[in-house]
Design a protein around this motif. Structure first.
Motif, PDB file in Angstrom:
ATOM      1  N   VAL A 169       0.844  -1.180   0.000  1.00 18.63           N
ATOM      2  CA  VAL A 169       0.000   0.000   0.000  1.00 18.63           C
ATOM      3  C   VAL A 169       0.889   1.244   0.000  1.00 18.63           C
ATOM      4  O   VAL A 169       2.079   1.161   0.280  1.00 18.63           O
ATOM      5  CB  VAL A 169      -0.929   0.060   1.248  1.00 18.63           C
ATOM      6  CG1 VAL A 169      -2.063  -0.935   1.146  1.00 18.63           C
ATOM      7  CG2 VAL A 169      -0.165  -0.107   2.546  1.00 18.63           C
ATOM      8  N   THR A 170       0.261   2.409  -0.251  1.00 22.17           N
ATOM      9  CA  THR A 170       0.984   3.670  -0.200  1.00 22.17           C
ATOM     10  C   THR A 170       1.463   3.949   1.219  1.00 22.17           C
ATOM     11  O   THR A 170       0.692   3.842   2.170  1.00 22.17           O
ATOM     12  CB  THR A 170       0.059   4.823  -0.641  1.00 22.17           C
ATOM     13  OG1 THR A 170      -0.416   4.557  -1.960  1.00 22.17           O
ATOM     14  CG2 THR A 170       0.794   6.153  -0.614  1.00 22.17           C
ATOM     15  N   GLY A 171       2.724   4.326   1.357  1.00 19.92           N
ATOM     16  CA  GLY A 171       3.222   4.785   2.646  1.00 19.92           C
ATOM     17  C   GLY A 171       2.781   6.220   2.873  1.00 19.92           C
ATOM     18  O   GLY A 171       3.206   7.130   2.150  1.00 19.92           O
ATOM     19  N   ASN A 172       1.907   6.430   3.843  1.00 14.51           N
ATOM     20  CA  ASN A 172       1.358   7.765   4.059  1.00 14.51           C
ATOM     21  C   ASN A 172       2.440   8.816   4.273  1.00 14.51           C
ATOM     22  O   ASN A 172       2.302   9.968   3.846  1.00 14.51           O
ATOM     23  CB  ASN A 172       0.414   7.741   5.268  1.00 14.51           C
ATOM     24  CG  ASN A 172      -0.068   9.129   5.639  1.00 14.51           C
ATOM     25  OD1 ASN A 172      -0.754   9.774   4.864  1.00 14.51           O
ATOM     26  ND2 ASN A 172       0.306   9.595   6.816  1.00 14.51           N
ATOM     27  N   THR A 173       3.530   8.438   4.930  1.00 13.45           N
ATOM     28  CA  THR A 173       4.567   9.402   5.287  1.00 13.45           C
ATOM     29  C   THR A 173       5.360   9.901   4.092  1.00 13.45           C
ATOM     30  O   THR A 173       6.141  10.853   4.222  1.00 13.45           O
ATOM     31  CB  THR A 173       5.536   8.770   6.297  1.00 13.45           C
ATOM     32  OG1 THR A 173       5.876   7.447   5.840  1.00 13.45           O
ATOM     33  CG2 THR A 173       4.902   8.664   7.669  1.00 13.45           C
ATOM     34  N   TYR A 174       5.192   9.304   2.916  1.00 13.39           N
ATOM     35  CA  TYR A 174       5.989   9.688   1.760  1.00 13.39           C
ATOM     36  C   TYR A 174       5.408  10.858   0.972  1.00 13.39           C
ATOM     37  O   TYR A 174       6.080  11.401   0.100  1.00 13.39           O
ATOM     38  CB  TYR A 174       6.152   8.493   0.809  1.00 13.39           C
ATOM     39  CG  TYR A 174       6.921   7.333   1.391  1.00 13.39           C
ATOM     40  CD1 TYR A 174       7.973   7.539   2.270  1.00 13.39           C
ATOM     41  CD2 TYR A 174       6.591   6.030   1.059  1.00 13.39           C
ATOM     42  CE1 TYR A 174       8.676   6.475   2.800  1.00 13.39           C
ATOM     43  CE2 TYR A 174       7.295   4.952   1.579  1.00 13.39           C
ATOM     44  CZ  TYR A 174       8.335   5.192   2.457  1.00 13.39           C
ATOM     45  OH  TYR A 174       9.031   4.133   2.979  1.00 13.39           O
ATOM     46  N   ARG A 175       4.148  11.217   1.221  1.00 12.17           N
ATOM     47  CA  ARG A 175       3.517  12.273   0.426  1.00 12.17           C
ATOM     48  C   ARG A 175       2.582  13.106   1.300  1.00 12.17           C
ATOM     49  O   ARG A 175       1.899  12.576   2.165  1.00 12.17           O
ATOM     50  CB  ARG A 175       2.723  11.673  -0.747  1.00 12.17           C
ATOM     51  CG  ARG A 175       3.588  10.892  -1.727  1.00 12.17           C
ATOM     52  CD  ARG A 175       2.727  10.090  -2.696  1.00 12.17           C
ATOM     53  NE  ARG A 175       3.522   9.208  -3.546  1.00 12.17           N
ATOM     54  CZ  ARG A 175       3.926   7.993  -3.198  1.00 12.17           C
ATOM     55  NH1 ARG A 175       3.605   7.509  -1.994  1.00 12.17           N
ATOM     56  NH2 ARG A 175       4.650   7.260  -4.026  1.00 12.17           N
ATOM     57  N   ASN A 176       2.532  14.380   1.028  1.00 12.17           N
ATOM     58  CA  ASN A 176       1.534  15.230   1.647  1.00 12.17           C
ATOM     59  C   ASN A 176       0.144  14.671   1.320  1.00 12.17           C
ATOM     60  O   ASN A 176      -0.116  14.273   0.181  1.00 12.17           O
ATOM     61  CB  ASN A 176       1.700  16.648   1.089  1.00 12.17           C
ATOM     62  CG  ASN A 176       0.549  17.558   1.440  1.00 12.17           C
ATOM     63  OD1 ASN A 176      -0.489  17.516   0.790  1.00 12.17           O
ATOM     64  ND2 ASN A 176       0.737  18.376   2.449  1.00 12.17           N
ATOM     65  N   PRO A 177      -0.762  14.593   2.288  1.00  5.12           N
ATOM     66  CA  PRO A 177      -2.050  13.932   2.034  1.00  5.12           C
ATOM     67  C   PRO A 177      -2.889  14.597   0.948  1.00  5.12           C
ATOM     68  O   PRO A 177      -3.549  13.897   0.171  1.00  5.12           O
ATOM     69  CB  PRO A 177      -2.753  13.962   3.389  1.00  5.12           C
ATOM     70  CG  PRO A 177      -2.009  14.940   4.217  1.00  5.12           C
ATOM     71  CD  PRO A 177      -0.615  14.960   3.709  1.00  5.12           C
TER      72      PRO A 177
END
Length: 332
Positions: free
Chosen positions: A87-95
């Protein structure tokens, strides 16, 4: 892609967890496309890529593609299969940017995107790329806040939010092809991940040893009860590592060779393999189908997501898996 009342239905998904196919760089993405196209022809409803910058299975410097760029390329070369990260790592991109990215993928694919998201866990990537890793608790605080921004943006709203970690002001997300782009959480955390899934998700992908599944499903039911949600409204799939061949002997040999190649140190191979044994399903089509039916589907899981790191890049293997496993899952 099959949908019901705005929900994403993942009955049979195909994940490419890395890109270590032994191909030269110019052949790398064509091999990705070939697997996605074969999965689509074979009846898989969803194609997943991993969202990492370093290889997870084997040396970190192994070939790794940025997920959303690659998914857009797959979108242009497929017609029906749903597209997501697992899944997408939330910490890698501004929401807010992530909401824009996945919505753009939905536009490019004409309504086939799904947002797969998790809290993030790979510390080496964070340190190497300059992302703040933080504590376990902090990463889940961030994920909770991110979902409070992303969810309304995917639904056509313009949220204003001021949190501990993120803030947006009247965040606009246009254009969109729909207001029900599905959200999937991935993980096995019974308290935090399952609670967020109960609050925000259309789908939950669980990755764990198969013997843990009954406890996981009971914990999920409890989290849904706490959130005032009917568990049946949350689609659940299980992530399995599969090696399938018409010859059971060849399937086992492919796995042996994969571990030897990726781990390198013979002294570590048995230890690494033992750590994954509970989620490995290996053998002939009938053997693998029987294992997954008994150990996973009979427990009440709605669908399967499989990866085939040992031999999935070989032409015909994904098709064999799709034809074998498709009859096991219910099409809604």
């Amino acid at each position: 892609m099959t949908k019901t009342a705005g929900r994403a239905i993942v009955r049979l998904g195909y994940q490419m967890p890395d890109f270590n196919f032994g191909a030269s760089v110019d052949k790398l993405f064509p091999t990705v496309i070939a697997q996605a196209q074969e999965a689509e022809r074979a009846g898989f409803d969803t194609a997943f890529l991993t969202d990492h910058f370093y290889q997870r299975f084997g040396p970190p410097h192994g070939p790794t593609l940025e997920a959303y760029t690659a998914l857009a390329g797959i979108a242009a070369t497929t017609e029906r299969i749903q597209l997501s990260t697992l899944v997408t790592g939330n910490t890698y991109r501004n929401p807010a940017l992530l909401a824009k990215i996945v919505t753009t993928l939905d536009v490019v694919s004409q309504g086939r995107a799904m947002l797969g998201i998790g809290a993030g866990w790979f510390e080496l990537e964070h340190k190497s790329y300059g992302y703040e890793f933080g504590s376990f608790t902090e990463r889940f605080e961030k994920l909770d806040e991110a979902l409070q921004i992303i969810t309304p943006m995917l639904r056509g709203e313009r949220p204003t939010f001021e949190g501990k970690w993120y803030r947006v002001a009247n965040a606009i997300n246009e254009p969109r092809v729909r207001d029900d782009l599905p959200i999937m959480l991935g993980g096995a955390g019974e308290k935090k991940t399952f609670a967020l899934a109960a609050r925000y998700a259309d789908h939950l992908s669980i990755g764990c040893d198969a013997v843990e599944l009954p406890g996981k499903l009971e914990a999920l039911r409890q989290r849904c009860d706490e959130a005032g949600r009917d568990r049946s409204t949350l689609d659940v799939s299980y992530l399995a590592f599969v090696a399938m061949d018409e010859s059971s002997e060849r399937a086992h040999r492919a796995v042996d060779e994969m571990f030897a190649r990726r781990v390198g140190d013979p002294a570590k191979v048995d230890r690494v393999r033992a750590g994954m044994a509970g989620r490995l399903f290996i053998g002939s089509p009938d053997e693998v189908a029987g294992q997954l039916q008994e150990q996973v589907l009979d427990l009440g899981v709605d669908g399967l997501v499989i990866n085939m790191v040992a031999n999935g890049h070989q032409p015909g293997v994904v098709e064999l898996a799709g034809k074998t496993l498709g009859p096991l899952v219910t099409t809604v």
